[in-house]
Enzyme design. Structure first.
Site, PDB file in Angstrom:
ATOM      1  N   GLY A  48     -78.597 -10.427 -39.247  1.00 16.70           N
ATOM      2  CA  GLY A  48     -77.524  -9.498 -38.917  1.00 16.70           C
ATOM      3  C   GLY A  48     -77.308  -8.363 -39.902  1.00 16.70           C
ATOM      4  O   GLY A  48     -76.750  -7.330 -39.554  1.00 16.70           O
ATOM      5  N   ASP A 108     -67.358 -15.197 -42.321  1.00 15.17           N
ATOM      6  CA  ASP A 108     -66.528 -15.885 -41.334  1.00 15.17           C
ATOM      7  C   ASP A 108     -65.866 -17.088 -42.046  1.00 15.17           C
ATOM      8  O   ASP A 108     -64.840 -16.940 -42.699  1.00 15.17           O
ATOM      9  CB  ASP A 108     -67.474 -16.295 -40.201  1.00 15.17           C
ATOM     10  N   VAL A 158     -67.401  -9.781 -32.216  1.00 18.37           N
ATOM     11  CA  VAL A 158     -67.990  -8.473 -32.515  1.00 18.37           C
ATOM     12  C   VAL A 158     -69.512  -8.483 -32.423  1.00 18.37           C
ATOM     13  O   VAL A 158     -70.170  -9.463 -32.760  1.00 18.37           O
ATOM     14  CB  VAL A 158     -67.557  -7.960 -33.914  1.00 18.37           C
ATOM     15  N   ASP A 164     -75.203  -9.808 -33.316  1.00 17.12           N
ATOM     16  CA  ASP A 164     -75.678 -10.146 -31.975  1.00 17.12           C
ATOM     17  C   ASP A 164     -74.757 -11.115 -31.239  1.00 17.12           C
ATOM     18  O   ASP A 164     -73.903 -11.779 -31.826  1.00 17.12           O
ATOM     19  CB  ASP A 164     -77.049 -10.820 -32.074  1.00 17.12           C
ATOM     20  N   ARG A 170     -77.866  -6.012 -31.041  1.00 15.68           N
ATOM     21  CA  ARG A 170     -78.013  -5.694 -32.471  1.00 15.68           C
ATOM     22  C   ARG A 170     -78.256  -4.201 -32.709  1.00 15.68           C
ATOM     23  O   ARG A 170     -77.929  -3.683 -33.759  1.00 15.68           O
ATOM     24  CB  ARG A 170     -79.172  -6.482 -33.086  1.00 15.68           C
TER      25      ARG A 170
HETATM   26  C1  PRP Z   1     -73.777 -15.014 -39.461  1.00 14.01           C
HETATM   27  C2  PRP Z   1     -73.621 -13.974 -40.553  1.00 14.01           C
HETATM   28  C3  PRP Z   1     -73.586 -14.807 -41.793  1.00 14.01           C
HETATM   29  C4  PRP Z   1     -72.895 -16.066 -41.343  1.00 14.01           C
HETATM   30  C5  PRP Z   1     -71.441 -15.956 -41.715  1.00 14.01           C
HETATM   31  O1  PRP Z   1     -75.139 -15.283 -39.304  1.00 14.01           O
HETATM   32  O2  PRP Z   1     -74.688 -13.069 -40.554  1.00 14.01           O
HETATM   33  O3  PRP Z   1     -74.876 -15.100 -42.275  1.00 14.01           O
HETATM   34  O4  PRP Z   1     -73.056 -16.150 -39.920  1.00 14.01           O
HETATM   35  O5  PRP Z   1     -70.769 -17.121 -41.359  1.00 14.01           O
HETATM   36  P1  PRP Z   1     -70.009 -18.059 -42.403  1.00 14.01           P
HETATM   37  O6  PRP Z   1     -69.151 -17.198 -43.280  1.00 14.01           O
HETATM   38  O7  PRP Z   1     -69.183 -18.923 -41.461  1.00 14.01           O
HETATM   39  O8  PRP Z   1     -71.020 -18.847 -43.148  1.00 14.01           O
HETATM   40  P2  PRP Z   1     -75.770 -15.939 -38.004  1.00 14.01           P
HETATM   41  O9  PRP Z   1     -75.877 -17.427 -38.222  1.00 14.01           O
HETATM   42  O10 PRP Z   1     -75.012 -15.494 -36.773  1.00 14.01           O
HETATM   43  O11 PRP Z   1     -77.251 -15.366 -37.989  1.00 14.01           O
HETATM   44  P3  PRP Z   1     -77.822 -13.895 -37.686  1.00 14.01           P
HETATM   45  O12 PRP Z   1     -77.339 -12.993 -38.807  1.00 14.01           O
HETATM   46  O13 PRP Z   1     -79.302 -14.090 -37.717  1.00 14.01           O
HETATM   47  O14 PRP Z   1     -77.312 -13.445 -36.337  1.00 14.01           O
END
Ligand code: PRP
Length: 185
Positions: A48, A108, A158, A164, A170
Site C-alpha cells: 500500500g 490502523d 479508504v 486497496d 490502488r
Molecule cells: C495495511 C497497511 C499496514 C497495515 C496497518 O496493510 O498497509 O501495513 O495494514 O494495519 P495495522 O496498524 O492494524 O497493523 P495490508 O495488510 O492491507 O496490506 P497491503 O498494504 O499490501 O494492502
C-alpha cells in the site's frame, strides 16, 4: 469499460492535499536527517505504501536509499507489539549504518509498525522512525504513535493512492471512501 471511479463515495484526501502532505513531510525529513553521517534508508511496507513512497522520495533532498518489506499482521495477541508475519525481510549486511524510516500508507491497530520498530532495532539499526500517510487513531489496539503523519482520518473504508480493497483501486490518484455496495457485493 469498468471505471473504478464509479465505486467512490467521496474524495477524502485530494491530489492537491496529498501533494502538500508529501512536501511537508519531505521537508521535515530533510530537517531531521540532512546532517546525518549514516545511510538514510526509507523502508516501504508493501504494497500500500508504494505510491506514497514514490512521491515522498522525489521531494526529499537528503540523499536516501530505499528498500522494501512485506508483512502481515493478525490480531488477538496479548503482546503489546502484536503478532506480525514477515514475508519479505531486509537483506542488508550494513543495517548498523542505517537510519531507517519505515513508510506506511495507513496505521490502523498499530500492530505492524510497533512490531517492526522493535524488530529493526533488535536487528541493530542505527535508528528507526516511522512515517505514515494516513492514521486512524480510533482503531488502535496497541499504544503507537508515528513520527511523521500525513493526516488523521476517521474510521472509514479508504482506497486509492496505493490503498486497496481486494487488490483494486490502488491506482486512483486520491484517497477516497468506497461505496458500501462496492465491498458488500
Ligand atoms: C495495511 C497497511 C499496514 C497495515 C496497518 O496493510 O498497509 O501495513 O495494514 O494495519 P495495522 O496498524 O492494524 O497493523 P495490508 O495488510 O492491507 O496490506 P497491503 O498494504 O499490501 O494492502
Amino acid at each position: 469499460m469498468k471505471n473504478e471511479l464509479d465505486d467512490v463515495l467521496k474524495i477524502l484526501v485530494s491530489e492537491e492535499e496529498l501533494d502538500g502532505i508529501t512536501t511537508r513531510i519531505a521537508a521535515q525529513i530533510d530537517e531531521d536527517y540532512g546532517a546525518s553521517e549514516y545511510r538514510v534508508l526509507l523502508v516501504a511496507i508493501l504494497k500500500g505504501s508504494v505510491v506514497f513512497l514514490g512521491d515522498l522520495m522525489r521531494k526529499i533532498k537528503t540523499p536516501i536509499e530505499i528498500d522494501f518489506m512485506k508483512v502481515s499482521s493478525y490480531g488477538g495477541g496479548t503482546k503489546s507489539t502484536g503478532n506480525v508475519n514477515i514475508h519479505l525481510d531486509l537483506q542488508r549486511a550494513d543495517i548498523a549504518d542505517c537510519e531507517i524510516i519505515l513508510v506506511e500508507d495507513i496505521v490502523d491497530s498499530g500492530r505492524t509498525l510497533s512490531h517492526l520498530v522493535e524488530y529493526l532495532k533488535l536487528k541493530g539499526a542505527r535508528s528507526v522512525r516511522t512515517c505514515t500517510l494516513l492514521d486512524k487513531p480510533s482503531r488502535r489496539d496497541v499504544d503507537f504513535k508515528a513520527n511523521y503523519v500525513g493526516r488523521e482520518i476517521p474510521d472509514e473504508f479508504v482506497i486509492g493512492y496505493g490503498l486497496d480493497f481486494d487488490e483494486k483501486y490502488r491506482a486512483l490518484p486520491f484517497v477516497g471512501v468506497l461505496k458500501p455496495e462496492a465491498y458488500e457485493k
